[in-house]
Design an enzyme around this catalytic site. Sequence first.
Site, short mmCIF file in Angstrom:
data_model
loop_
_atom_site.label_atom_id
_atom_site.label_comp_id
_atom_site.label_asym_id
_atom_site.label_seq_id
_atom_site.Cartn_x
_atom_site.Cartn_y
_atom_site.Cartn_z
N ARG A 189 -39.50 2.19 39.52
CA ARG A 189 -39.32 3.41 38.72
C ARG A 189 -38.02 3.43 37.92
O ARG A 189 -37.80 4.31 37.09
CB ARG A 189 -39.41 4.64 39.63
CG ARG A 189 -40.87 4.99 39.95
CD ARG A 189 -40.99 6.37 40.49
NE ARG A 189 -40.65 6.44 41.90
CZ ARG A 189 -40.12 7.50 42.49
NH1 ARG A 189 -39.83 8.57 41.79
NH2 ARG A 189 -39.85 7.49 43.78
N LYS A 209 -32.55 -2.64 41.41
CA LYS A 209 -32.11 -1.24 41.51
C LYS A 209 -30.71 -1.09 42.09
O LYS A 209 -29.89 -0.32 41.57
CB LYS A 209 -33.11 -0.45 42.35
CG LYS A 209 -32.65 0.97 42.64
CD LYS A 209 -33.76 1.87 43.08
CE LYS A 209 -34.12 1.70 44.52
NZ LYS A 209 -35.11 2.70 44.96
N ASP A 226 -29.93 1.68 48.29
CA ASP A 226 -30.10 2.65 47.20
C ASP A 226 -29.71 4.05 47.63
O ASP A 226 -30.10 5.04 47.02
CB ASP A 226 -31.55 2.64 46.69
CG ASP A 226 -32.56 2.99 47.79
OD1 ASP A 226 -32.13 3.24 48.93
OD2 ASP A 226 -33.77 2.99 47.49
N ASN A 274 -35.98 12.02 58.28
CA ASN A 274 -35.29 10.75 58.50
C ASN A 274 -34.58 10.30 57.22
O ASN A 274 -35.21 10.14 56.17
CB ASN A 274 -36.33 9.70 58.91
CG ASN A 274 -35.72 8.31 59.04
OD1 ASN A 274 -34.53 8.18 59.33
ND2 ASN A 274 -36.54 7.29 58.86
N ASN A 326 -34.12 6.54 42.93
CA ASN A 326 -35.35 5.82 42.62
C ASN A 326 -35.61 5.68 41.13
O ASN A 326 -36.46 4.92 40.72
CB ASN A 326 -36.56 6.53 43.26
CG ASN A 326 -36.51 6.42 44.77
OD1 ASN A 326 -36.37 5.33 45.32
ND2 ASN A 326 -36.56 7.55 45.46
N TYR A 329 -0.63 -2.47 20.18
CA TYR A 329 -1.37 -3.27 21.17
C TYR A 329 -0.36 -4.12 21.92
O TYR A 329 0.36 -4.93 21.31
CB TYR A 329 -2.41 -4.18 20.49
CG TYR A 329 -2.99 -5.13 21.50
CD1 TYR A 329 -3.77 -4.65 22.55
CD2 TYR A 329 -2.72 -6.50 21.45
CE1 TYR A 329 -4.27 -5.51 23.52
CE2 TYR A 329 -3.22 -7.36 22.41
CZ TYR A 329 -3.99 -6.86 23.45
OH TYR A 329 -4.47 -7.71 24.41
C1 UD1 Z 1 -38.16 5.31 54.50
C2 UD1 Z 1 -38.44 5.73 55.95
C3 UD1 Z 1 -38.64 7.25 56.02
C4 UD1 Z 1 -37.41 7.95 55.44
C5 UD1 Z 1 -37.12 7.45 54.03
C6 UD1 Z 1 -35.81 7.99 53.56
C7 UD1 Z 1 -39.61 3.88 57.00
C8 UD1 Z 1 -40.93 3.35 57.46
N1 UD1 Z 1 -39.63 5.06 56.41
O1 UD1 Z 1 -39.35 5.58 53.77
O2 UD1 Z 1 -38.83 7.66 57.34
O3 UD1 Z 1 -37.61 9.33 55.45
O4 UD1 Z 1 -37.04 6.01 54.01
O5 UD1 Z 1 -35.59 7.65 52.23
O6 UD1 Z 1 -38.60 3.24 57.23
N2 UD1 Z 1 -36.95 -2.03 51.78
C9 UD1 Z 1 -36.79 -3.39 51.90
N3 UD1 Z 1 -37.86 -4.16 52.28
C10 UD1 Z 1 -39.07 -3.61 52.55
C11 UD1 Z 1 -39.21 -2.22 52.42
C12 UD1 Z 1 -38.14 -1.46 52.05
O7 UD1 Z 1 -35.71 -3.91 51.67
O8 UD1 Z 1 -39.96 -4.38 52.88
C13 UD1 Z 1 -35.81 -1.21 51.36
C14 UD1 Z 1 -36.07 -0.53 50.04
O9 UD1 Z 1 -35.59 -1.31 48.97
C15 UD1 Z 1 -35.30 0.76 50.18
C16 UD1 Z 1 -35.34 1.06 51.67
O10 UD1 Z 1 -35.64 -0.18 52.29
O11 UD1 Z 1 -33.95 0.64 49.82
C17 UD1 Z 1 -36.36 2.11 52.04
O12 UD1 Z 1 -37.63 1.71 51.64
P1 UD1 Z 1 -38.68 2.71 51.01
O13 UD1 Z 1 -39.87 1.94 50.65
O14 UD1 Z 1 -38.03 3.54 49.99
O15 UD1 Z 1 -39.01 3.60 52.30
P2 UD1 Z 1 -39.66 5.05 52.28
O16 UD1 Z 1 -41.11 4.90 52.19
O17 UD1 Z 1 -38.98 5.91 51.32
MG MG Z 2 -37.75 5.65 49.60
#
Ligand code: UD1
Ligand code: MG
Length: 451
Positions: free
Chosen positions: A15, A22, A105, A171, A228, A350
């Site tokens: 996004r 990002k 992020d 969370n 995001n 300068y």
């Molecule tokens: C996650 C949490 C959720 C919380 C939310 C807060 C889990 C399952 N869920 O959800 O409970 O409320 O964050 O923002 O943990 N990332 C990786 N590798 C992966 C997946 C994610 O590096 O395989 C990183 C992403 O780049 C990001 C962070 O982990 O920085 C969170 O991932 P994201 O997919 O945003 O998790 P949410 O679904 O938002």
């Molecule tokens: Mg997220």
Amino acid sequence: MSVSVIILAAGMGSRMQSDMPKVLHNVAGASMLIHAMRSAEGINAEKTVIVTGHGAKHVAKAAVDYDETAQTVLQSEQNGTGHAVQQAAPVLHDFDGDVIVLYGDTPFVRSETLQAMLDEKAKGHGVVVLGFNAADPAKYGRLVTTDDGLLDAIVEFKDATDTQRAITFCNSGVICADAKLLFELLNEVKNDNASGEYYLTDVVGLARARNLTCAAIACDEAETMGVNSRVDLAAAEVAFQNTARREAMENGATLTAAETVWFAYDTVIGRDVIIEPNVVFGPDVTVETGATIRAFSHLEGCHVSKDAIVGPYARLRPGTELGNGVKVGNFVEIKAAIVDEGAKVNHLSYIGDAEVGSEANIGAGTITCNYDGVFKHKTKIGARSFIGSNTMLVAPVSVGDDAMTGSGSVITKDIPDEALGLGRARQDNKEGFALKLMNKLRAAKAAKTKE
Ligand code: UD1
Ligand code: MG
């Protein structure tokens, strides 16, 4: 008890609509990744492990450029936050202590908050989670607590029942657990959920199944703000700036139009500093007590000492050191230069790759010609020297103490102490010449209009 930090930074961030990963987008002059790394620094993390994926090469380089001891691991497929943390296991296999997981992020989680999690963990819990009371819980994971206030489970929005979705305690994503326990629990995590991902959040339920207690502590929602999109990025910048401005004022600085002053992530401002409107600070700036930064100035990588006055419309670039009471005026640019106590560079100059002695006066339009097209060269200007207006100092060159240059000089040879350096054509006056020339021109014009 030692602590290590794992920063998740593998996500694509689609996004953002960006070719750049990002976490490398900047807030207040530093990438979000660096903000997270600084949070880890604040709790003296023994190891900092960054989990990379999309744009791994760039993310890894940024991490190591900031801290050469940072370790990076690759998550080649993004199979969920639990899977991401598992990638750090090989790097931490001999680490004995607590681990905190941060997101790359989510730049504003304070070290104090992480410390509070470690303190809570020290009470004997298996896992400690950072939660927040969400104004709009949207799709965050919900924190399910027990009657005695302990944490029972984290349920992802997609997998939650209506009753669970009604919970507003959410969370943040930040989790703390003993390293060995964390990796053991992660080995048990399955992906039989609505997203088909390995959820880090499942370690809470798994710890509870082992009869370990888990806890959640709360922080301000602003602290867990995630980015995001570009719109989120702009909102994060605003949030950062508002905090930085308030802190500067609380620490005794006057900001005459606070909402127009832009700080960097690491700007240090002393007491009784006055900052006029529309001043921008890049990274690595320290301004000491009593200094004034006048309107429309741009400062980066510089040190402004006590009672100095900078601007309006001044530009201080990296490597600028201004001594006590130095004056730098309008349309002056200074780079990689030490300007000693009481020296003045007041207009249109300068000064680059230079040393300016104390109490020296640099006349308007003076330029240190520091670059020959290939190399940079140094200029030394002595204490109490007087550089005449529009002097070109062709480096490498030095002007002695108590020395002078004539206005308009092109100085290519060193000037000894107390000497006057003149490097310009001698003036020649031709008597009556101006009038004669004008009369001739006027006559020519009159002849033309008659035609
Ligand atoms: C996650 C949490 C959720 C919380 C939310 C807060 C889990 C399952 N869920 O959800 O409970 O409320 O964050 O923002 O943990 N990332 C990786 N590798 C992966 C997946 C994610 O590096 O395989 C990183 C992403 O780049 C990001 C962070 O982990 O920085 C969170 O991932 P994201 O997919 O945003 O998790 P949410 O679904 O938002
Ligand atoms: Mg997220």
